[in-house]
Design a protein around this motif. Sequence first.
Motif, PDB file in Angstrom:
ATOM      1  N   ILE A  16       0.739  -1.304   0.018  1.00  0.00           N
ATOM      2  CA  ILE A  16      -0.062   0.091   0.117  1.00  0.00           C
ATOM      3  C   ILE A  16       1.066   1.218   0.073  1.00  0.00           C
ATOM      4  CG2 ILE A  16      -1.656   1.323   1.173  1.00  0.00           C
ATOM      5  CD1 ILE A  16      -2.853  -1.466   2.340  1.00  0.00           C
ATOM      6  N   ASP A  17       0.479   2.130  -0.921  1.00  0.00           N
ATOM      7  CA  ASP A  17       1.618   3.505  -1.145  1.00  0.00           C
ATOM      8  C   ASP A  17       0.837   4.772  -0.749  1.00  0.00           C
ATOM      9  OD1 ASP A  17       3.686   4.726  -1.464  1.00  0.00           O
ATOM     10  OD2 ASP A  17       3.817   4.534  -3.663  1.00  0.00           O
ATOM     11  N   ASP A  18       0.924   4.981   0.604  1.00  0.00           N
ATOM     12  CA  ASP A  18       0.352   6.338   1.093  1.00  0.00           C
ATOM     13  C   ASP A  18      -1.021   6.327   0.450  1.00  0.00           C
ATOM     14  OD1 ASP A  18       2.665   7.416   2.034  1.00  0.00           O
ATOM     15  OD2 ASP A  18       3.511   8.470   0.313  1.00  0.00           O
ATOM     16  N   LEU A  19      -1.808   5.366   0.974  1.00  0.00           N
ATOM     17  CA  LEU A  19      -3.460   5.434   0.690  1.00  0.00           C
ATOM     18  C   LEU A  19      -3.734   6.182   1.909  1.00  0.00           C
ATOM     19  CD1 LEU A  19      -5.999   4.117  -0.505  1.00  0.00           C
ATOM     20  CD2 LEU A  19      -5.477   2.384   1.173  1.00  0.00           C
ATOM     21  N   GLU A  20      -4.769   7.197   1.434  1.00  0.00           N
ATOM     22  CA  GLU A  20      -5.343   8.184   2.749  1.00  0.00           C
ATOM     23  C   GLU A  20      -6.372   7.435   3.517  1.00  0.00           C
ATOM     24  OE1 GLU A  20      -6.305  11.925   0.875  1.00  0.00           O
ATOM     25  OE2 GLU A  20      -4.234  12.633   1.385  1.00  0.00           O
ATOM     26  N   VAL A  21      -6.102   7.050   4.605  1.00  0.00           N
ATOM     27  CA  VAL A  21      -7.119   6.288   5.420  1.00  0.00           C
ATOM     28  C   VAL A  21      -7.646   7.481   6.779  1.00  0.00           C
ATOM     29  CG1 VAL A  21      -6.115   4.146   5.041  1.00  0.00           C
ATOM     30  CG2 VAL A  21      -5.213   5.567   7.086  1.00  0.00           C
ATOM     31  N   GLU A  22      -8.816   6.873   7.325  1.00  0.00           N
ATOM     32  CA  GLU A  22      -9.165   7.795   8.560  1.00  0.00           C
ATOM     33  C   GLU A  22      -8.411   7.539   9.910  1.00  0.00           C
ATOM     34  OE1 GLU A  22     -13.559   7.483   8.423  1.00  0.00           O
ATOM     35  OE2 GLU A  22     -13.487   7.329   6.200  1.00  0.00           O
ATOM     36  N   TYR A  23      -8.054   5.943   9.929  1.00  0.00           N
ATOM     37  CA  TYR A  23      -7.064   5.651  11.207  1.00  0.00           C
ATOM     38  C   TYR A  23      -6.902   4.364  10.885  1.00  0.00           C
ATOM     39  CZ  TYR A  23     -11.176   2.492  12.311  1.00  0.00           C
ATOM     40  OH  TYR A  23     -12.250   1.525  11.933  1.00  0.00           O
ATOM     41  N   ALA A  24      -5.748   3.887  11.461  1.00  0.00           N
ATOM     42  CA  ALA A  24      -5.362   2.301  11.398  1.00  0.00           C
ATOM     43  C   ALA A  24      -5.254   1.836  12.935  1.00  0.00           C
ATOM     44  CB  ALA A  24      -3.917   2.156  10.581  1.00  0.00           C
ATOM     45  N   ASN A  25      -5.595   0.649  13.071  1.00  0.00           N
ATOM     46  CA  ASN A  25      -5.446  -0.013  14.394  1.00  0.00           C
ATOM     47  C   ASN A  25      -4.737  -1.296  14.100  1.00  0.00           C
ATOM     48  OD1 ASN A  25      -6.700  -2.234  16.148  1.00  0.00           O
ATOM     49  ND2 ASN A  25      -7.240  -0.309  17.131  1.00  0.00           N
ATOM     50  N   GLN A  32      -2.556  -2.998  21.882  1.00  0.00           N
ATOM     51  CA  GLN A  32      -3.414  -2.551  20.683  1.00  0.00           C
ATOM     52  C   GLN A  32      -3.446  -0.805  20.547  1.00  0.00           C
ATOM     53  OE1 GLN A  32      -4.787  -5.171  19.075  1.00  0.00           O
ATOM     54  NE2 GLN A  32      -5.848  -4.264  17.651  1.00  0.00           N
ATOM     55  N   ILE A  33      -3.173  -0.409  19.343  1.00  0.00           N
ATOM     56  CA  ILE A  33      -3.205   1.246  19.126  1.00  0.00           C
ATOM     57  C   ILE A  33      -3.999   1.495  17.983  1.00  0.00           C
ATOM     58  CG2 ILE A  33      -0.985   1.711  20.585  1.00  0.00           C
ATOM     59  CD1 ILE A  33       0.278   2.227  17.952  1.00  0.00           C
ATOM     60  N   THR A  34      -4.627   2.439  18.176  1.00  0.00           N
ATOM     61  CA  THR A  34      -5.295   3.101  16.848  1.00  0.00           C
ATOM     62  C   THR A  34      -4.741   4.566  16.857  1.00  0.00           C
ATOM     63  OG1 THR A  34      -7.324   2.101  17.631  1.00  0.00           O
ATOM     64  CG2 THR A  34      -7.570   4.008  16.108  1.00  0.00           C
ATOM     65  N   VAL A  35      -4.170   4.775  15.355  1.00  0.00           N
ATOM     66  CA  VAL A  35      -3.507   5.895  14.860  1.00  0.00           C
ATOM     67  C   VAL A  35      -4.282   6.768  14.042  1.00  0.00           C
ATOM     68  CG1 VAL A  35      -1.312   6.552  13.690  1.00  0.00           C
ATOM     69  CG2 VAL A  35      -1.303   4.604  15.045  1.00  0.00           C
ATOM     70  N   TYR A  36      -4.681   7.993  14.277  1.00  0.00           N
ATOM     71  CA  TYR A  36      -5.305   9.164  13.365  1.00  0.00           C
ATOM     72  C   TYR A  36      -4.257   9.792  12.880  1.00  0.00           C
ATOM     73  CZ  TYR A  36      -9.579   7.117  15.746  1.00  0.00           C
ATOM     74  OH  TYR A  36     -10.485   6.525  16.099  1.00  0.00           O
ATOM     75  N   ALA A  37      -4.669  10.794  12.179  1.00  0.00           N
ATOM     76  CA  ALA A  37      -3.823  11.816  11.660  1.00  0.00           C
ATOM     77  C   ALA A  37      -3.228  12.762  12.798  1.00  0.00           C
ATOM     78  CB  ALA A  37      -4.673  12.726  10.514  1.00  0.00           C
ATOM     79  N   ASN A  38      -2.173  13.483  12.611  1.00  0.00           N
ATOM     80  CA  ASN A  38      -1.528  14.212  13.664  1.00  0.00           C
ATOM     81  C   ASN A  38      -1.167  13.236  15.101  1.00  0.00           C
ATOM     82  OD1 ASN A  38      -1.447  16.462  12.098  1.00  0.00           O
ATOM     83  ND2 ASN A  38      -3.642  16.607  12.495  1.00  0.00           N
ATOM     84  N   ASP A  50      -4.247  -9.116  13.281  1.00  0.00           N
ATOM     85  CA  ASP A  50      -4.939  -8.435  12.171  1.00  0.00           C
ATOM     86  C   ASP A  50      -4.941  -7.112  12.453  1.00  0.00           C
ATOM     87  OD1 ASP A  50      -5.482 -11.000  10.970  1.00  0.00           O
ATOM     88  OD2 ASP A  50      -7.438 -11.027  12.034  1.00  0.00           O
ATOM     89  N   MET A  51      -4.591  -6.139  11.349  1.00  0.00           N
ATOM     90  CA  MET A  51      -4.745  -4.750  11.555  1.00  0.00           C
ATOM     91  C   MET A  51      -5.894  -4.358  10.590  1.00  0.00           C
ATOM     92  SD  MET A  51      -2.313  -2.844   8.781  1.00  0.00           S
ATOM     93  CE  MET A  51      -3.233  -1.523   8.713  1.00  0.00           C
ATOM     94  N   LYS A  52      -6.807  -3.261  11.131  1.00  0.00           N
ATOM     95  CA  LYS A  52      -7.677  -2.555  10.486  1.00  0.00           C
ATOM     96  C   LYS A  52      -7.477  -1.277  10.225  1.00  0.00           C
ATOM     97  CE  LYS A  52     -11.271  -1.594  13.660  1.00  0.00           C
ATOM     98  NZ  LYS A  52     -12.382  -1.659  14.203  1.00  0.00           N
ATOM     99  N   TYR A  53      -8.091  -0.740   9.124  1.00  0.00           N
ATOM    100  CA  TYR A  53      -8.069   0.453   8.600  1.00  0.00           C
ATOM    101  C   TYR A  53      -9.194   0.730   7.940  1.00  0.00           C
ATOM    102  CZ  TYR A  53      -6.649  -1.172   4.205  1.00  0.00           C
ATOM    103  OH  TYR A  53      -6.414  -1.839   2.766  1.00  0.00           O
ATOM    104  N   GLU A  54      -9.589   2.257   7.816  1.00  0.00           N
ATOM    105  CA  GLU A  54     -10.881   2.581   7.364  1.00  0.00           C
ATOM    106  C   GLU A  54     -10.776   3.800   6.314  1.00  0.00           C
ATOM    107  OE1 GLU A  54     -15.095   4.420   9.053  1.00  0.00           O
ATOM    108  OE2 GLU A  54     -13.832   3.313  10.458  1.00  0.00           O
ATOM    109  N   ILE A  55     -11.476   3.552   5.123  1.00  0.00           N
ATOM    110  CA  ILE A  55     -11.383   4.269   4.031  1.00  0.00           C
ATOM    111  C   ILE A  55     -12.840   4.800   3.832  1.00  0.00           C
ATOM    112  CG2 ILE A  55     -10.811   4.716   1.555  1.00  0.00           C
ATOM    113  CD1 ILE A  55      -8.794   2.314   2.125  1.00  0.00           C
ATOM    114  N   ASP A  56     -13.251   6.055   3.879  1.00  0.00           N
ATOM    115  CA  ASP A  56     -14.472   6.440   3.443  1.00  0.00           C
ATOM    116  C   ASP A  56     -15.618   5.662   4.034  1.00  0.00           C
ATOM    117  OD1 ASP A  56     -13.545   8.529   1.597  1.00  0.00           O
ATOM    118  OD2 ASP A  56     -13.341   6.934   0.021  1.00  0.00           O
ATOM    119  N   GLY A  57     -15.359   5.348   5.288  1.00  0.00           N
ATOM    120  CA  GLY A  57     -16.412   4.598   6.195  1.00  0.00           C
ATOM    121  C   GLY A  57     -16.478   3.055   6.045  1.00  0.00           C
TER     122      GLY A  57
END
Length: 95
Positions: A16-25, A32-38, A50-57
């Motif tokens: 995955i190359d710089d895909l814009e996501v809402e968060y990644a867990n 367990q950590i959840t990472v958001y922008a900033n 397993d990791m989880k990430y979200e794109i457009d809901g």
Amino acid sequence: MQLTKLKIITPDGVYIDDLEVEYANVKTSDGQITVYANHTSIVSTLLIGDMKYEIDGAKKYIHLHRGIIRVSKDQIKILTQRLYEVDEKGQRIKK
């Protein structure tokens, strides 16, 4: 919501190359950590899981086989030996 960039690299190349996501867990050696922008900058080791990430809901899942995560203000970078996509129950998605 502000987005952050997700980059995942394996020995075979960039998955995955710089895909814009809402968060990644992710599952790190510290828990367990959840990472958001900033997010605060961190470097940590990843455990098998397993990791989880979200794109457009829409939530997406990837099984990671250990690795390293580096978080900066605008990017989540993951280096892992192996990975594959899974569903929300952790079952491998055949491609």
